[in-house]
Design a protein around this motif. Structure first.
Motif, PDB file in Angstrom:
ATOM      1  N   GLU A  13      24.235 -28.926 -69.797  1.00 28.13           N
ATOM      2  CA  GLU A  13      24.413 -29.783 -68.629  1.00 28.13           C
ATOM      3  C   GLU A  13      25.560 -30.764 -68.871  1.00 28.13           C
ATOM      4  OE1 GLU A  13      20.885 -31.438 -66.902  1.00 28.13           O
ATOM      5  OE2 GLU A  13      19.662 -29.843 -67.759  1.00 28.13           O
ATOM      6  N   PRO A  14      26.803 -30.306 -68.747  1.00 23.90           N
ATOM      7  CA  PRO A  14      27.945 -31.203 -68.973  1.00 23.90           C
ATOM      8  C   PRO A  14      28.128 -32.175 -67.809  1.00 23.90           C
ATOM      9  CG  PRO A  14      28.713 -29.113 -68.175  1.00 23.90           C
ATOM     10  CD  PRO A  14      27.227 -28.969 -68.390  1.00 23.90           C
ATOM     11  N   LEU A  15      28.866 -33.235 -68.053  1.00 22.56           N
ATOM     12  CA  LEU A  15      29.271 -34.142 -66.978  1.00 22.56           C
ATOM     13  C   LEU A  15      30.439 -33.477 -66.270  1.00 22.56           C
ATOM     14  CD1 LEU A  15      29.226 -37.548 -68.878  1.00 22.56           C
ATOM     15  CD2 LEU A  15      27.504 -36.649 -67.313  1.00 22.56           C
ATOM     16  N   LEU A  16      30.314 -33.275 -64.975  1.00 21.82           N
ATOM     17  CA  LEU A  16      31.334 -32.563 -64.212  1.00 21.82           C
ATOM     18  C   LEU A  16      31.827 -33.403 -63.045  1.00 21.82           C
ATOM     19  CD1 LEU A  16      29.523 -29.120 -63.889  1.00 21.82           C
ATOM     20  CD2 LEU A  16      31.408 -29.666 -65.432  1.00 21.82           C
ATOM     21  N   SER A  17      33.056 -33.147 -62.641  1.00 24.62           N
ATOM     22  CA  SER A  17      33.572 -33.755 -61.419  1.00 24.62           C
ATOM     23  C   SER A  17      32.881 -33.099 -60.226  1.00 24.62           C
ATOM     24  CB  SER A  17      35.083 -33.541 -61.319  1.00 24.62           C
ATOM     25  OG  SER A  17      35.355 -32.154 -61.116  1.00 24.62           O
ATOM     26  N   GLU A  18      32.957 -33.741 -59.079  1.00 23.72           N
ATOM     27  CA  GLU A  18      32.386 -33.159 -57.862  1.00 23.72           C
ATOM     28  C   GLU A  18      33.046 -31.814 -57.567  1.00 23.72           C
ATOM     29  OE1 GLU A  18      30.077 -32.401 -54.662  1.00 23.72           O
ATOM     30  OE2 GLU A  18      29.790 -33.965 -56.161  1.00 23.72           O
ATOM     31  N   LYS A  19      34.343 -31.739 -57.749  1.00 27.15           N
ATOM     32  CA  LYS A  19      35.071 -30.482 -57.523  1.00 27.15           C
ATOM     33  C   LYS A  19      34.517 -29.365 -58.402  1.00 27.15           C
ATOM     34  CE  LYS A  19      39.351 -28.411 -58.809  1.00 27.15           C
ATOM     35  NZ  LYS A  19      40.541 -28.611 -59.580  1.00 27.15           N
ATOM     36  N   ASP A  20      34.279 -29.649 -59.672  1.00 29.46           N
ATOM     37  CA  ASP A  20      33.769 -28.629 -60.581  1.00 29.46           C
ATOM     38  C   ASP A  20      32.315 -28.265 -60.289  1.00 29.46           C
ATOM     39  OD1 ASP A  20      36.196 -28.321 -61.836  1.00 29.46           O
ATOM     40  OD2 ASP A  20      35.744 -29.751 -63.420  1.00 29.46           O
ATOM     41  N   ARG A  21      31.542 -29.225 -59.804  1.00 32.87           N
ATOM     42  CA  ARG A  21      30.155 -28.912 -59.416  1.00 32.87           C
ATOM     43  C   ARG A  21      30.116 -27.967 -58.220  1.00 32.87           C
ATOM     44  NH1 ARG A  21      29.210 -34.205 -61.039  1.00 32.87           N
ATOM     45  NH2 ARG A  21      29.613 -35.058 -58.988  1.00 32.87           N
ATOM     46  N   ARG A  22      31.095 -28.091 -57.307  1.00 35.03           N
ATOM     47  CA  ARG A  22      31.134 -27.274 -56.094  1.00 35.03           C
ATOM     48  C   ARG A  22      31.872 -25.954 -56.274  1.00 35.03           C
ATOM     49  NH1 ARG A  22      34.610 -29.230 -52.793  1.00 35.03           N
ATOM     50  NH2 ARG A  22      35.343 -31.048 -53.884  1.00 35.03           N
ATOM     51  N   ALA A  23      32.478 -25.713 -57.410  1.00 37.15           N
ATOM     52  CA  ALA A  23      33.326 -24.529 -57.609  1.00 37.15           C
ATOM     53  C   ALA A  23      32.537 -23.233 -57.413  1.00 37.15           C
ATOM     54  CB  ALA A  23      33.944 -24.562 -59.003  1.00 37.15           C
ATOM     55  N   PRO A  24      33.164 -22.250 -56.791  1.00 36.74           N
ATOM     56  CA  PRO A  24      32.486 -20.964 -56.557  1.00 36.74           C
ATOM     57  C   PRO A  24      32.505 -20.086 -57.808  1.00 36.74           C
ATOM     58  CG  PRO A  24      34.700 -20.865 -55.709  1.00 36.74           C
ATOM     59  CD  PRO A  24      34.482 -22.291 -56.185  1.00 36.74           C
ATOM     60  N   LEU A  25      31.642 -19.085 -57.794  1.00 42.67           N
ATOM     61  CA  LEU A  25      31.694 -18.052 -58.821  1.00 42.67           C
ATOM     62  C   LEU A  25      32.944 -17.205 -58.576  1.00 42.67           C
ATOM     63  CD1 LEU A  25      27.975 -16.899 -58.659  1.00 42.67           C
ATOM     64  CD2 LEU A  25      29.030 -18.315 -60.437  1.00 42.67           C
ATOM     65  N   LEU A  26      33.441 -16.578 -59.617  1.00 44.75           N
ATOM     66  CA  LEU A  26      34.616 -15.735 -59.486  1.00 44.75           C
ATOM     67  C   LEU A  26      34.399 -14.643 -58.431  1.00 44.75           C
ATOM     68  CD1 LEU A  26      37.457 -15.178 -60.525  1.00 44.75           C
ATOM     69  CD2 LEU A  26      36.443 -13.770 -62.317  1.00 44.75           C
ATOM     70  N   ALA A  27      33.216 -14.056 -58.394  1.00 45.28           N
ATOM     71  CA  ALA A  27      32.910 -12.992 -57.429  1.00 45.28           C
ATOM     72  C   ALA A  27      32.902 -13.497 -55.988  1.00 45.28           C
ATOM     73  CB  ALA A  27      31.569 -12.359 -57.763  1.00 45.28           C
ATOM     74  N   GLU A  28      32.753 -14.806 -55.797  1.00 44.25           N
ATOM     75  CA  GLU A  28      32.746 -15.383 -54.449  1.00 44.25           C
ATOM     76  C   GLU A  28      34.150 -15.654 -53.924  1.00 44.25           C
ATOM     77  OE1 GLU A  28      28.498 -17.735 -54.869  1.00 44.25           O
ATOM     78  OE2 GLU A  28      30.351 -18.819 -55.274  1.00 44.25           O
ATOM     79  N   ILE A  29      35.143 -15.514 -54.779  1.00 45.97           N
ATOM     80  CA  ILE A  29      36.531 -15.739 -54.375  1.00 45.97           C
ATOM     81  C   ILE A  29      37.115 -14.371 -54.039  1.00 45.97           C
ATOM     82  CG2 ILE A  29      38.774 -16.642 -55.034  1.00 45.97           C
ATOM     83  CD1 ILE A  29      37.308 -18.351 -57.136  1.00 45.97           C
ATOM     84  N   ALA A  30      37.165 -14.068 -52.753  1.00 42.89           N
ATOM     85  CA  ALA A  30      37.593 -12.739 -52.320  1.00 42.89           C
ATOM     86  C   ALA A  30      39.108 -12.613 -52.355  1.00 42.89           C
ATOM     87  CB  ALA A  30      37.083 -12.479 -50.907  1.00 42.89           C
ATOM     88  N   PRO A  31      39.616 -11.493 -52.866  1.00 38.19           N
ATOM     89  CA  PRO A  31      41.060 -11.243 -52.802  1.00 38.19           C
ATOM     90  C   PRO A  31      41.495 -11.142 -51.350  1.00 38.19           C
ATOM     91  CG  PRO A  31      39.979  -9.716 -54.291  1.00 38.19           C
ATOM     92  CD  PRO A  31      38.905 -10.471 -53.581  1.00 38.19           C
ATOM     93  N   PRO A  32      42.688 -11.495 -50.971  1.00 37.73           N
ATOM     94  CA  PRO A  32      43.647 -12.129 -51.870  1.00 37.73           C
ATOM     95  C   PRO A  32      43.193 -13.534 -52.221  1.00 37.73           C
ATOM     96  CG  PRO A  32      44.507 -12.144 -49.643  1.00 37.73           C
ATOM     97  CD  PRO A  32      43.195 -11.371 -49.609  1.00 37.73           C
ATOM     98  N   PHE A  33      43.376 -13.909 -53.460  1.00 36.68           N
ATOM     99  CA  PHE A  33      42.890 -15.186 -53.950  1.00 36.68           C
ATOM    100  C   PHE A  33      43.593 -16.348 -53.253  1.00 36.68           C
ATOM    101  CE2 PHE A  33      42.210 -12.237 -57.535  1.00 36.68           C
ATOM    102  CZ  PHE A  33      40.826 -12.251 -57.487  1.00 36.68           C
ATOM    103  N   PRO A  34      42.887 -17.469 -53.057  1.00 35.60           N
ATOM    104  CA  PRO A  34      43.485 -18.618 -52.394  1.00 35.60           C
ATOM    105  C   PRO A  34      44.724 -19.095 -53.141  1.00 35.60           C
ATOM    106  CG  PRO A  34      41.136 -18.950 -52.725  1.00 35.60           C
ATOM    107  CD  PRO A  34      41.515 -17.709 -53.465  1.00 35.60           C
TER     108      PRO A  34
END
Length: 75
Positions: free
Chosen positions: A50-71
């Motif tokens: 349980e690391p301390l994370l930024s809000e951005k990192d807490r909300r980050a998607p799984l790699l499989a959720e990032i559909a090609p073409p990548f953002p």
């Protein structure tokens, strides 16, 4: 040095650690992207649960959720 377009992350194991890094361009928020730090597809054996994370990192998607073409910024 991390080449442009490569995902990168780090973990500090000591309190009050400062991290400095060098980039080849100024920060561009519109090109920013993230991948969830503990995504099993990455296969990283992080030594913390349980690391301390930024809000951005807490909300980050799984790699499989990032559909090609990548953002923009994630390549």
């Amino acid at each position: 040095w991390v080449p442009r377009g490569f995902a990168h992350g780090y973990l500090t194991l000591e309190p009050d650690t400062e991290v400095l890094y060098k980039a080849d361009a100024y920060y561009a928020p519109e090109a920013d992207a993230a991948i969830r730090w503990n995504d099993p597809a990455l296969g990283i054996a992080w030594p913390v649960a349980e690391p301390l994370l930024s809000e951005k990192d807490r909300r980050a998607p799984l790699l499989a959720e990032i559909a090609p073409p990548f953002p923009r910024g994630s390549w």
